[in-house]
Structure formats: structure tokens, C-alpha cells
Design a protein around this motif. Structure first.
Motif, short mmCIF file in Angstrom:
data_model
loop_
_atom_site.label_atom_id
_atom_site.label_comp_id
_atom_site.label_asym_id
_atom_site.label_seq_id
_atom_site.Cartn_x
_atom_site.Cartn_y
_atom_site.Cartn_z
N VAL A 7 -34.85 41.85 -38.93
CA VAL A 7 -33.63 42.24 -39.09
C VAL A 7 -32.71 41.80 -37.97
CG1 VAL A 7 -31.81 44.04 -39.46
CG2 VAL A 7 -34.13 44.52 -40.29
N VAL A 8 -31.61 41.27 -38.27
CA VAL A 8 -30.55 41.18 -37.18
C VAL A 8 -29.25 41.76 -37.60
CG1 VAL A 8 -29.77 38.86 -38.11
CG2 VAL A 8 -29.39 39.53 -35.72
N ILE A 9 -28.36 42.28 -36.65
CA ILE A 9 -27.19 42.97 -36.96
C ILE A 9 -26.18 42.11 -36.56
CG2 ILE A 9 -25.84 45.02 -36.40
CD1 ILE A 9 -28.19 46.76 -36.24
N GLY A 10 -24.98 41.92 -37.11
CA GLY A 10 -23.74 41.37 -36.78
C GLY A 10 -22.51 42.34 -36.42
N ALA A 11 -22.26 42.49 -35.28
CA ALA A 11 -21.22 43.16 -34.76
C ALA A 11 -19.79 42.62 -35.34
CB ALA A 11 -21.16 43.37 -33.17
N GLY A 12 -19.49 42.86 -36.48
CA GLY A 12 -18.56 42.35 -37.15
C GLY A 12 -16.93 43.44 -36.96
N ASP A 13 -17.36 44.35 -36.41
CA ASP A 13 -16.24 45.40 -36.01
C ASP A 13 -15.51 44.91 -34.72
OD1 ASP A 13 -14.13 47.34 -35.57
OD2 ASP A 13 -15.42 49.12 -36.11
N THR A 14 -14.66 43.99 -34.68
CA THR A 14 -14.22 43.53 -33.38
C THR A 14 -12.84 44.13 -33.10
OG1 THR A 14 -13.01 41.85 -34.54
CG2 THR A 14 -15.42 41.52 -33.64
N TYR A 15 -12.22 45.18 -33.79
CA TYR A 15 -10.91 45.61 -33.58
C TYR A 15 -11.18 47.04 -32.99
CZ TYR A 15 -9.54 41.89 -36.89
OH TYR A 15 -9.54 40.83 -37.57
N ARG A 16 -12.00 47.91 -33.16
CA ARG A 16 -11.98 49.19 -32.82
C ARG A 16 -12.55 49.10 -31.37
NH1 ARG A 16 -15.94 53.19 -33.39
NH2 ARG A 16 -17.08 51.74 -34.72
N ALA A 17 -11.87 50.00 -30.65
CA ALA A 17 -12.29 49.83 -29.04
C ALA A 17 -13.70 50.67 -29.00
CB ALA A 17 -11.28 50.69 -28.43
N GLY A 18 -14.68 49.97 -28.48
CA GLY A 18 -15.79 50.33 -28.14
C GLY A 18 -16.76 50.12 -29.28
N ALA A 19 -16.43 49.44 -30.35
CA ALA A 19 -17.30 49.25 -31.59
C ALA A 19 -18.31 48.52 -31.46
CB ALA A 19 -16.58 48.87 -32.90
N ILE A 20 -18.23 47.39 -30.60
CA ILE A 20 -19.13 46.70 -30.35
C ILE A 20 -20.19 46.92 -29.28
CG2 ILE A 20 -19.70 44.33 -29.15
CD1 ILE A 20 -16.66 43.30 -29.92
N GLU A 21 -19.83 47.95 -28.50
CA GLU A 21 -20.72 48.33 -27.64
C GLU A 21 -21.68 49.50 -28.42
OE1 GLU A 21 -20.90 51.45 -23.50
OE2 GLU A 21 -18.83 50.49 -24.37
N GLN A 22 -20.98 50.20 -29.38
CA GLN A 22 -21.49 51.24 -29.98
C GLN A 22 -22.69 50.53 -30.81
OE1 GLN A 22 -19.09 52.93 -32.98
NE2 GLN A 22 -20.82 54.52 -33.54
N ILE A 23 -22.55 49.50 -31.42
CA ILE A 23 -23.55 48.94 -32.41
C ILE A 23 -24.83 48.25 -31.54
CG2 ILE A 23 -22.49 46.62 -32.84
CD1 ILE A 23 -24.52 48.76 -35.25
N ALA A 24 -24.29 47.70 -30.23
CA ALA A 24 -25.12 47.12 -29.45
C ALA A 24 -26.29 48.19 -29.02
CB ALA A 24 -24.37 46.63 -28.21
N VAL A 25 -25.70 49.50 -28.61
CA VAL A 25 -26.38 50.60 -28.10
C VAL A 25 -27.29 50.83 -29.31
CG1 VAL A 25 -26.40 53.05 -27.46
CG2 VAL A 25 -24.82 51.28 -26.37
N HIS A 26 -26.91 51.11 -30.33
CA HIS A 26 -27.81 51.46 -31.57
C HIS A 26 -28.98 50.39 -31.80
CE1 HIS A 26 -25.80 54.96 -32.93
NE2 HIS A 26 -24.64 54.05 -33.50
N ALA A 27 -28.52 49.16 -31.63
CA ALA A 27 -29.59 47.95 -31.94
C ALA A 27 -30.68 48.06 -30.74
CB ALA A 27 -28.90 46.60 -31.84
#
Length: 348
Positions: A181-201
């Protein structure tokens, strides 16, 4: 899950069984008359009292000795109570109507065979009605196994409903099923969203593709798909910014993502606790963007259960997963038969 709805359905089930059972209550016992004496007795006999049928006798007559054809009149009041039970549990009106129609169809004119339990008739009618509105669910494992890789899955939904966490949970689930599996961090608008999905991954051991905050989400997800192709990854999970169904600019952006990414599946995520609001939002998303399946979060917190019962039937799209907690393993494939058994308390 569904504790409140389960209790209400149990009460409705008992009411239906009682209504049908009353239609076949045994006749009053014939009075018992003492035979005429051939000669005067030395001592007068005690008068014989009329014997009322015992509970056991009634049950024997009800279950063993009579055949019954259920009429509309037998169950009219009980069906009205069932209708109110469903509406009070946040089951959408069209779905409630469908359940009532199915229960009526499965009971009225039904022959209860000699020896058949009335309760078994009622349980079967309720099971068939609920299964009809719940649909068949969606087996993601089977879909991935039977389609060309990478299977591209786009997740959409409303702000704050647990969409990003659901992406991580499903990624963890698929990873444990043996898929890459690979995840794409497509929520580029919400503050901290990229970091959130990166931490989960990072926690679940899955690669994430990300750009800087404010980047074009279509570009992020295009790069994710290209990475999956070049590295022979089985599944792409694409997160997106939460969107309100009445915000046309955000919906248009999601449409652009679809054109660029060309997803195989579009999954709509919402909260079970939102009740009929979730049903309305899902229908609007499906009309404007399209959806192939539904994930409901917070199903463990939903005592009413109306959204889980309503959403698949209302928009004609299957439920795929139920979120039932905060951990990565707290997501379960939706099993309609299992849900119905739970609602009817494991009744046979």
C-alpha cells in the motif's frame, strides 16, 4: 454497537409475535361435566370446577395444534409500532417504509405450519426485510484481488468525520491482508493534515507521498499513482481535504482530482452518529461527485443505528467498513448478516 436499536427491535419483534399469537389463542375450555351416577352415592361428590387451560396447554395449542394464515389485521398495530421504532432510531423514512413493506409482504398471507414457532416467523420476516435494505456490503479484499494493480482508491467526505484516520486504518488492514500500500497526502489545505497522515503512515509502516502545504492535491495524487506503478504497489489510498457537500468550489476541486487520478473506487466517509444528516450528505456527494461505497466511523458510539441501516439503501451504494474505535485495528468489514444477527440478538 446498535444497543438502543437492538432493544427497540426486540420489543417490536415481541409485539409482532404477540399479535400473531393472539390470533391463534386456543378456544375456551369446554366445561367438564360429571357423568350421571347409576346409584346414589354414599357421600355426595364435590362439585367439579371448570378447568381453565394451563399455560402449557396454551403453548401446545399455539405451537403444535393449529395452522395459521396471518392477516393484515393481525399485525396492523404491531407494524405501526415497528414504524415508530425505526423512525425514532434515525432510520430514514424511505428505508423505514421499505422495511415495513417487506415485513408485511413476508408475514401477511403466510401459512404458519403446524409445529412452527410464531417467533421464528417474525424473526425471519425481520431478517429478510433488514437484509434487503442493508444490501450485500463490499468485499474490498476480493475487489483488489480481482482487478489490475495498482487499485486506486479515493477517499472523500466531510470535515471532521474521521476520514484521514480511516485511510490509515484501512491501510493497516490491507497491509495485514498481504497487500502492498502507498498513501497519497492529498489534503494539502488543512493545517497539519500532511503531518497527520505522515505520522499515521509511519506508525503502520506504509509509504506516504506528500508535497508541501498548499500544493495542488491533484499533483500529489498523480505522483502517488506514478510511484505505485513504478514500484509495483498493489493499492493506492488517496486522502483528500474534507468537503462540505454544499461548497461548489471544493466539489469542483474534487472533480479535478478524479480526472487526474482516475480512481477505481471513490469511498465516501461519514459518521454513524450523524444519523440522517449522514444519509443526506452521502446522497448529495453521490449526485455531485459519485461514490462506490461507504465507510461509517464511530459506529461503536451510535446507539440508534439509523445511519448504518439507512445509508446503503438510500443512495444505492454498499457499506464497506465500520469504524469502531480509535486504534488502527478498530475497523471491521461490513457484514450485513452479522449486523442483522446483532440487531435481533442472535436469533435463529
Amino acid at each position: 454497537m446498535f444497543g438502543g436499536l437492538r432493544e427497540r427491535l426486540q420489543a417490536a419483534r415481541n409485539r409482532l409475535s404477540s399479535s400473531i399469537g393472539a390470533a391463534v389463542a386456543p378456544p375456551a375450555a369446554e366445561p367438564v361435566v360429571a357423568p350421571a351416577a347409576s346409584a346414589p352415592a354414599a357421600h355426595p361428590a364435590e362439585p367439579v370446577k371448570n378447568a381453565a387451560p394451563s399455560f402449557v396447554d396454551k403453548v401446545k395449542v399455539l405451537v403444535l395444534e393449529r395452522e395459521l394464515i396471518v392477516s393484515e389485521k393481525n399485525i396492523a398495530d404491531a407494524l405501526s409500532e415497528l414504524e415508530m421504532t425505526l423512525l425514532e432510531s434515525d432510520v430514514a423514512l424511505p428505508v423505514t417504509d421499505a422495511i415495513i413493506v417487506n415485513v408485511r409482504k413476508n408475514l401477511v398471507g403466510k401459512h404458519r405450519k403446524i409445529g412452527e414457532s410464531v417467533d421464528a416467523m417474525v424473526v425471519n420476516a425481520l431478517k429478510l426485510a433488514l437484509l434487503d435494505v442493508l444490501g450485500k456490503g463490499f468485499d474490498l479484499n476480493e475487489y483488489i484481488a480481482s482487478h489490475p494493480h495498482p487499485v486506486k482508491i479515493l477517499f472523500t467526505g466531510v470535515n471532521g468525520t474521521g476520514k484521514t484516520t480511516s485511510v490509515a486504518k484501512i491501510g493497516s488492514y490491507l497491509h495485514k491482508q498481504g497487500f502492498t500500500v502507498v498513501i497519497g497526502a492529498g489534503d494539502t489545505y488543512r493545517a497539519g493534515a500532511i503531518e497527520q497522515i505522515a505520522v499515521h503512515a509511519g506508525r503502520i509502516g506504509i509509504k506516504v507521498i506528500q508535497h508541501k502545504e498548499g500544493a495542488d492535491p491533484s499533483a500529489v495524487l498523480f505522483d502517488t499513482v506514478q510511484y505505485a506503478i513504478s514500484h509495483k504497489i498493489d493499492v493506492v489510498l488517496a486522502d483528500t481535504a474534507g468537503r462540505f457537500h454544499n461548497k461548489s468550489n471544493l466539489m469542483n476541486q474534487l472533480d479535478k482530482i478524479k480526472r487526474v487520478m482516475k480512481p477505481d473506487l471513490v469511498i465516501y466517509v461519514d459518521e454513524a452518529v450523524a444519523g440522517n444528516d449522514a444519509v443526506i450528505r452521502a446522497a448529495e456527494f453521490d449526485r455531485t461527485v459519485g461514490a462506490d461505497a461507504i465507510v461509517l466511523t464511530k459506529a461503536d458510539m451510535d446507539s440508534r443505528g439509523g445511519a448504518a441501516i439507512s445509508i446503503a439503501h438510500t443512495i444505492g451504494k454498499p457499506l464497506m467498513f465500520l469504524g469502531v474505535g480509535q486504534g488502527y485495528d478498530d475497523i471491521i468489514p461490513f457484514d450485513p448478516a452479522g449486523v442483522v444477527d446483532e440487531l435481533l440478538d442472535g436469533a435463529d
